[in-house]
Design a protein around this motif. Sequence first.
Motif, PDB file in Angstrom:
ATOM      1  N   SER A   1     -12.724   3.587 -15.830  1.00  0.00           N
ATOM      2  CA  SER A   1     -11.655   2.599 -15.696  1.00  0.00           C
ATOM      3  C   SER A   1     -10.952   2.336 -17.021  1.00  0.00           C
ATOM      4  O   SER A   1      -9.810   1.887 -17.052  1.00  0.00           O
ATOM      5  CB  SER A   1     -12.238   1.278 -15.175  1.00  0.00           C
ATOM      6  OG  SER A   1     -13.067   0.681 -16.156  1.00  0.00           O
TER       7      SER A   1
ATOM      8  N   GLY B   1     -12.531   0.283 -19.168  1.00  0.00           N
ATOM      9  CA  GLY B   1     -13.244  -0.905 -19.617  1.00  0.00           C
ATOM     10  C   GLY B   1     -14.467  -0.535 -20.433  1.00  0.00           C
ATOM     11  O   GLY B   1     -14.874   0.633 -20.509  1.00  0.00           O
TER      12      GLY B   1
ATOM     13  N   ARG C   1      -1.894  -3.915 -10.968  1.00  0.00           N
ATOM     14  CA  ARG C   1      -1.601  -4.756 -12.130  1.00  0.00           C
ATOM     15  C   ARG C   1      -0.395  -4.279 -12.933  1.00  0.00           C
ATOM     16  O   ARG C   1      -0.297  -4.523 -14.130  1.00  0.00           O
ATOM     17  CB  ARG C   1      -2.840  -4.838 -13.025  1.00  0.00           C
ATOM     18  CG  ARG C   1      -4.010  -5.556 -12.367  1.00  0.00           C
ATOM     19  CD  ARG C   1      -5.258  -5.561 -13.255  1.00  0.00           C
ATOM     20  NE  ARG C   1      -5.863  -4.244 -13.314  1.00  0.00           N
ATOM     21  CZ  ARG C   1      -5.936  -3.507 -14.424  1.00  0.00           C
ATOM     22  NH1 ARG C   1      -5.441  -3.948 -15.549  1.00  0.00           N
ATOM     23  NH2 ARG C   1      -6.520  -2.324 -14.389  1.00  0.00           N
TER      24      ARG C   1
ATOM     25  N   GLU D   1      -0.055  -2.958 -16.774  1.00  0.00           N
ATOM     26  CA  GLU D   1      -1.432  -2.919 -17.261  1.00  0.00           C
ATOM     27  C   GLU D   1      -2.191  -1.756 -16.643  1.00  0.00           C
ATOM     28  O   GLU D   1      -3.016  -1.116 -17.306  1.00  0.00           O
ATOM     29  CB  GLU D   1      -2.134  -4.245 -16.940  1.00  0.00           C
ATOM     30  CG  GLU D   1      -3.444  -4.435 -17.683  1.00  0.00           C
ATOM     31  CD  GLU D   1      -4.058  -5.806 -17.455  1.00  0.00           C
ATOM     32  OE1 GLU D   1      -5.001  -5.886 -16.639  1.00  0.00           O
ATOM     33  OE2 GLU D   1      -3.604  -6.783 -18.081  1.00  0.00           O
ATOM     34  N   SER D   2      -1.908  -1.446 -15.383  1.00  0.00           N
ATOM     35  CA  SER D   2      -2.549  -0.299 -14.731  1.00  0.00           C
ATOM     36  C   SER D   2      -2.143   1.003 -15.398  1.00  0.00           C
ATOM     37  O   SER D   2      -2.966   1.909 -15.595  1.00  0.00           O
ATOM     38  CB  SER D   2      -2.182  -0.259 -13.241  1.00  0.00           C
ATOM     39  OG  SER D   2      -2.735  -1.346 -12.540  1.00  0.00           O
TER      40      SER D   2
ATOM     41  N   ASP E   1      -3.975   1.352 -18.712  1.00  0.00           N
ATOM     42  CA  ASP E   1      -5.357   1.798 -18.540  1.00  0.00           C
ATOM     43  C   ASP E   1      -5.423   3.303 -18.306  1.00  0.00           C
ATOM     44  O   ASP E   1      -6.285   4.000 -18.870  1.00  0.00           O
ATOM     45  CB  ASP E   1      -6.007   1.069 -17.365  1.00  0.00           C
ATOM     46  CG  ASP E   1      -6.166  -0.422 -17.615  1.00  0.00           C
ATOM     47  OD1 ASP E   1      -5.870  -0.866 -18.745  1.00  0.00           O
ATOM     48  OD2 ASP E   1      -6.565  -1.141 -16.683  1.00  0.00           O
TER      49      ASP E   1
ATOM     50  N   ASP F   1      -9.432  -5.618 -18.334  1.00  0.00           N
ATOM     51  CA  ASP F   1      -8.729  -5.955 -17.091  1.00  0.00           C
ATOM     52  C   ASP F   1      -8.490  -7.467 -17.090  1.00  0.00           C
ATOM     53  O   ASP F   1      -9.438  -8.249 -17.062  1.00  0.00           O
ATOM     54  CB  ASP F   1      -9.593  -5.531 -15.902  1.00  0.00           C
ATOM     55  CG  ASP F   1      -8.932  -5.794 -14.552  1.00  0.00           C
ATOM     56  OD1 ASP F   1      -7.964  -6.578 -14.500  1.00  0.00           O
ATOM     57  OD2 ASP F   1      -9.408  -5.220 -13.552  1.00  0.00           O
TER      58      ASP F   1
ATOM     59  N   ASN G   1     -10.316  -9.851 -14.819  1.00  0.00           N
ATOM     60  CA  ASN G   1     -11.709 -10.207 -15.095  1.00  0.00           C
ATOM     61  C   ASN G   1     -11.822 -11.526 -15.850  1.00  0.00           C
ATOM     62  O   ASN G   1     -12.907 -12.100 -15.957  1.00  0.00           O
ATOM     63  CB  ASN G   1     -12.394  -9.108 -15.916  1.00  0.00           C
ATOM     64  CG  ASN G   1     -12.696  -7.872 -15.083  1.00  0.00           C
ATOM     65  OD1 ASN G   1     -12.762  -7.950 -13.860  1.00  0.00           O
ATOM     66  ND2 ASN G   1     -12.852  -6.742 -15.733  1.00  0.00           N
TER      67      ASN G   1
END
Length: 439
Positions: A27, A29, A56, A59-60, A63, A178, A181
Amino acid sequence: MMTDKVSETIRRYDLISEGESVLVGLSGGADSVCLLLCLKDLGYDVSAFHVNHNLRGDESIRDKNFCIALCERLGIKIYTADIDVTGYCEKNHVSVEEGARELRYKELMSIGADKIATAHNINDCLETTVFNLARGTGLKGLCSIPPKRDNIIRPLIECTREEIEGYLAEKGQDFVTDSTNLEDEYTRNKIRHKVIPVLMEINSSLYSSYSATRAHLTDDELYLDSCAEEKLSQAYITDKTYDAKALRQCGLLTPRVVAKLLAQNGISVSALRINNTSDIIKNGGKLNICGDILISCDKGVLKISSLAKEETPKVEMPVSAVPGVYDFFGKSVSLERRDDIVFSKGIHREYNGYIIDKDKLCGGLTLRNRRNGDKIALAGRGFTSRLKVLFNESVPKEERERVAVLCDDEGIICVEGFGVDERVKVDENTRSIIIIAIS
């Protein structure tokens, strides 16, 4: 040392065998980045898969780009996929978390790696236990996330989030966060940010205490589950037919046996359905348990049957040519042959699709959908599974008759979404392969 702890977890639970390829769900993270680095440092044949859930916005995309850049720097092959979680959830009436998980695992399974590694840690396990306890659960729910399930493994399952972030800090490795979270909108985040801190105030050694308790509970769960499996097999008569008297004699195990009976027949398990089915077993009668599934008990025989409905036709077509492309319920199934192959540990990463040893095939090839009694010994698993059980666990009901199954004259050699049979897997003696791609 972090890698030592992960190596010991892999050894204790027999997560990875020598020569197996491992696909990491990445991911971006801290947890998944740590998992990728640890497995690479330990010398495993590792690749990565990043799934963009499109939930998102920018932001997606951030990532996804981070994961691609990380793997390029490490020299690790990465696969990516973009999925429409929102549309899937609306169509199937499931939560965003559940829909994202179902689609994510489907994508991971499509690569055909020997093992799929996810980055669940002991913090995740504790949060899951608290969540299950709050909504009501049995012993299995208290045990939380298992170290492995079929070919899905969790090498970080005994590591804390603090240890994970400490390891990354020592290596100077950054990661993405994320933003969801950090919010309390989702139930799991409420547990993480509000409940766990209170438990830590009560016991500063919360995670080590929980880990020991979880180990004891897991041992009990495994023992009771094996007992239930044995009792259910003793009651089995034919497909979807059971001896009601044998089921009644299970005593205190009855709810667990009934839950296993429901799950093996594709029925979602709930306390209400367990109780209703138990009543049918004890007193006779019949009940539309869910959808088009009817449970009935008459003259000591319990039956699970389907109400009349329009069925997907049985499809069976000979594979007359390789290379060749075949239409299967709107999907394209292509077969390509490659000769003069030099086997390596990373051979699965060199081709886009499932690969089988051509010289291990017996007779002609047939492409079809599933049949009653179908079984496959998936490569690297060490046991044979019924397709019915595999599908019930991970394939939506409406898709089960549309899963592509490839056979030779001896039996099934490949199942879409799951992999190839042990009998035809490639090895150091392989010189000619067939690549099976489904899209």
